[in-house]
Design a protein around this motif. Structure first.
Motif, PDB file in Angstrom:
ATOM      1  N   LEU A   1       0.831  -1.195   0.000  1.00  0.00           N
ATOM      2  CA  LEU A   1       0.000   0.000   0.000  1.00  0.00           C
ATOM      3  C   LEU A   1       0.869   1.250   0.000  1.00  0.00           C
ATOM      4  N   THR A   2       0.436   2.276  -0.707  1.00  0.00           N
ATOM      5  CA  THR A   2       1.094   3.575  -0.601  1.00  0.00           C
ATOM      6  C   THR A   2       0.685   4.211   0.726  1.00  0.00           C
ATOM      7  N   ALA A   3       1.379   5.290   1.092  1.00  0.00           N
ATOM      8  CA  ALA A   3       1.051   5.965   2.348  1.00  0.00           C
ATOM      9  C   ALA A   3      -0.395   6.469   2.321  1.00  0.00           C
ATOM     10  N   ARG A   4      -0.837   6.973   1.168  1.00  0.00           N
ATOM     11  CA  ARG A   4      -2.204   7.477   1.055  1.00  0.00           C
ATOM     12  C   ARG A   4      -3.213   6.339   1.191  1.00  0.00           C
ATOM     13  N   GLU A   5      -2.942   5.218   0.536  1.00  0.00           N
ATOM     14  CA  GLU A   5      -3.847   4.065   0.619  1.00  0.00           C
ATOM     15  C   GLU A   5      -3.940   3.548   2.044  1.00  0.00           C
ATOM     16  N   ALA A   6      -2.785   3.435   2.703  1.00  0.00           N
ATOM     17  CA  ALA A   6      -2.775   2.928   4.073  1.00  0.00           C
ATOM     18  C   ALA A   6      -3.568   3.843   5.002  1.00  0.00           C
ATOM     19  N   GLU A   7      -3.440   5.168   4.815  1.00  0.00           N
ATOM     20  CA  GLU A   7      -4.166   6.120   5.647  1.00  0.00           C
ATOM     21  C   GLU A   7      -5.669   5.977   5.444  1.00  0.00           C
ATOM     22  N   MET A   8      -6.104   5.809   4.209  1.00  0.00           N
ATOM     23  CA  MET A   8      -7.544   5.682   3.952  1.00  0.00           C
ATOM     24  C   MET A   8      -8.094   4.371   4.503  1.00  0.00           C
TER      25      MET A   8
ATOM     26  N   SER B   1     -11.085   1.496   8.813  1.00  0.00           N
ATOM     27  CA  SER B   1     -11.083   0.569   9.954  1.00  0.00           C
ATOM     28  C   SER B   1     -11.589   1.238  11.228  1.00  0.00           C
ATOM     29  N   GLU B   2     -11.517   2.590  11.285  1.00  0.00           N
ATOM     30  CA  GLU B   2     -11.996   3.330  12.449  1.00  0.00           C
ATOM     31  C   GLU B   2     -13.455   3.740  12.309  1.00  0.00           C
ATOM     32  N   GLY B   3     -14.088   3.312  11.221  1.00  0.00           N
ATOM     33  CA  GLY B   3     -15.523   3.518  11.072  1.00  0.00           C
ATOM     34  C   GLY B   3     -15.940   4.751  10.307  1.00  0.00           C
ATOM     35  N   PHE B   4     -15.010   5.463   9.702  1.00  0.00           N
ATOM     36  CA  PHE B   4     -15.367   6.668   8.955  1.00  0.00           C
ATOM     37  C   PHE B   4     -15.916   6.298   7.581  1.00  0.00           C
ATOM     38  N   ASP B   5     -16.917   7.070   7.115  1.00  0.00           N
ATOM     39  CA  ASP B   5     -17.460   6.826   5.786  1.00  0.00           C
ATOM     40  C   ASP B   5     -16.692   7.647   4.754  1.00  0.00           C
ATOM     41  N   THR B   6     -17.117   7.552   3.501  1.00  0.00           N
ATOM     42  CA  THR B   6     -16.384   8.194   2.410  1.00  0.00           C
ATOM     43  C   THR B   6     -16.266   9.695   2.602  1.00  0.00           C
TER      44      THR B   6
ATOM     45  N   GLN C   1     -12.917  14.445   4.035  1.00  0.00           N
ATOM     46  CA  GLN C   1     -12.693  15.649   4.834  1.00  0.00           C
ATOM     47  C   GLN C   1     -11.371  15.567   5.595  1.00  0.00           C
ATOM     48  N   LYS C   2     -11.096  14.427   6.172  1.00  0.00           N
ATOM     49  CA  LYS C   2      -9.891  14.266   6.982  1.00  0.00           C
ATOM     50  C   LYS C   2      -8.620  14.244   6.135  1.00  0.00           C
ATOM     51  N   THR C   3      -8.705  13.734   4.907  1.00  0.00           N
ATOM     52  CA  THR C   3      -7.512  13.610   4.066  1.00  0.00           C
ATOM     53  C   THR C   3      -7.373  14.735   3.054  1.00  0.00           C
ATOM     54  N   SER C   4      -8.382  15.606   2.998  1.00  0.00           N
ATOM     55  CA  SER C   4      -8.385  16.742   2.052  1.00  0.00           C
ATOM     56  C   SER C   4      -8.417  16.287   0.597  1.00  0.00           C
ATOM     57  N   TYR C   5      -9.003  15.117   0.357  1.00  0.00           N
ATOM     58  CA  TYR C   5      -9.248  14.661  -1.005  1.00  0.00           C
ATOM     59  C   TYR C   5     -10.744  14.703  -1.274  1.00  0.00           C
ATOM     60  N   SER C   6     -11.090  14.665  -2.544  1.00  0.00           N
ATOM     61  CA  SER C   6     -12.516  14.620  -2.889  1.00  0.00           C
ATOM     62  C   SER C   6     -13.069  13.229  -2.587  1.00  0.00           C
ATOM     63  N   GLU C   7     -14.399  13.180  -2.452  1.00  0.00           N
ATOM     64  CA  GLU C   7     -15.028  11.878  -2.219  1.00  0.00           C
ATOM     65  C   GLU C   7     -14.756  10.935  -3.394  1.00  0.00           C
ATOM     66  N   ARG C   8     -14.742  11.489  -4.594  1.00  0.00           N
ATOM     67  CA  ARG C   8     -14.467  10.665  -5.770  1.00  0.00           C
ATOM     68  C   ARG C   8     -13.073  10.050  -5.689  1.00  0.00           C
ATOM     69  N   THR C   9     -12.089  10.845  -5.249  1.00  0.00           N
ATOM     70  CA  THR C   9     -10.722  10.335  -5.123  1.00  0.00           C
ATOM     71  C   THR C   9     -10.665   9.219  -4.080  1.00  0.00           C
ATOM     72  N   VAL C  10     -11.357   9.423  -2.969  1.00  0.00           N
ATOM     73  CA  VAL C  10     -11.380   8.396  -1.924  1.00  0.00           C
ATOM     74  C   VAL C  10     -11.963   7.095  -2.468  1.00  0.00           C
ATOM     75  N   LYS C  11     -13.076   7.204  -3.176  1.00  0.00           N
ATOM     76  CA  LYS C  11     -13.700   6.010  -3.758  1.00  0.00           C
ATOM     77  C   LYS C  11     -12.755   5.332  -4.748  1.00  0.00           C
TER      78      LYS C  11
END
Length: 241
Positions: free
Chosen positions: A181-188, A193-198, A203-213
């Motif tokens: 995993l890249t650092a970004r993948e591991a963080e997401m 795993s902590e229960g956060f949704d997309t 919001q926490k990673t400052s990426y768009s929802e589309r990028t997260v998906k």
């Protein structure tokens, strides 16, 4: 045959004790020895090293030395040399292409620069010839057959330093890790795993929802994971988060 010819021949193929007809008939699985013994092929750069290694191994019931014609089916290939030179590297690369065997190196003098070469050649275990008594050889061979690695303590320390330096100087600046995993993948995945949704992950990673998906979909596709829960379980089992 000249000394040079003998060295070339033994370096390329090695010489092995041949099985008699009864032993050959008893074998049922390629690479697996009779009675659960570990099949071993020995490669040495000269006849003296070859004879000494075979003498040490053939006395032990855990080991089955196999004939030259079946060397490519050995569970373990032992390469016995004075030092890691160009012919040795060529042999190690050839053995690396054989997925049926794991390669161990018994070496007289191990230069610090040879550590990188050892890694690149897929060597699974190293033993210095000065420490290669019968018990250590058997431990080396059986550990390799069980999928383990064996290194002298000082080489293990150098290997860990090398990996740490690689992570710090090469991977960290690029946002990469030694895991799959890249650092970004591991963080997401950690946030999943902590229960956060997309939306919360975005919001926490400052990426768009589309990028997260897209990132989570890429991880699931690459690792053949069924869903986010499976991704979290995989990452935790493999120590990726």
């Amino acid at each position: 045959m000249t000394t040079a010819e003998t060295k070339s021949r033994t370096t390329e193929r090695g010489q092995y004790r041949r099985l008699d007809a009864a032993q050959r008939a008893a074998r049922t699985t390629p690479g697996a020895g009779t009675g659960g013994r570990v099949t071993v092929a020995v490669y040495a750069e000269d006849l003296i090293l070859q004879t000494g290694m075979i003498h040490q191994l053939r006395m032990r019931p855990e080991i089955e030395l196999i004939p030259e014609a079946e060397a490519d089916k050995a569970q373990v290939s032992l390469v016995v040399v004075d030092m890691v030179d160009e012919p040795t590297i060529q042999l190690l690369h050839r053995l690396q292409r054989n997925t049926s065997t794991r390669t161990g190196l018994v070496v007289g003098f191990f230069e610090s620069g040879a550590l990188q070469t050892m890694i690149e050649c897929g060597v699974a275990a190293v033993l210095r010839r000065g420490e290669a008594d019968q018990d250590r050889l058997i431990h080396l061979v059986t550990a390799m057959a069980n999928g383990e690695g064996v290194l002298p303590g000082d080489l293990l320390g150098k290997l860990l330093d090398h990996v740490s330096s690689l992570q710090r100087t090469v991977l960290d600046p690029r946002g990469l890790t030694l895991s799959t995993l890249t650092a970004r993948e591991a963080e997401m995945i950690r946030l999943v795993s902590e229960g956060f949704d997309t939306a919360e992950i975005a919001q926490k990673t400052s990426y768009s929802e589309r990028t997260v998906k897209n990132v989570l979909h890429e991880v699931a596709t690459r690792l053949e994971l069924r869903n986010r829960a499976h991704a979290v379980g995989y990452a935790m089992r493999h120590g990726l988060i």
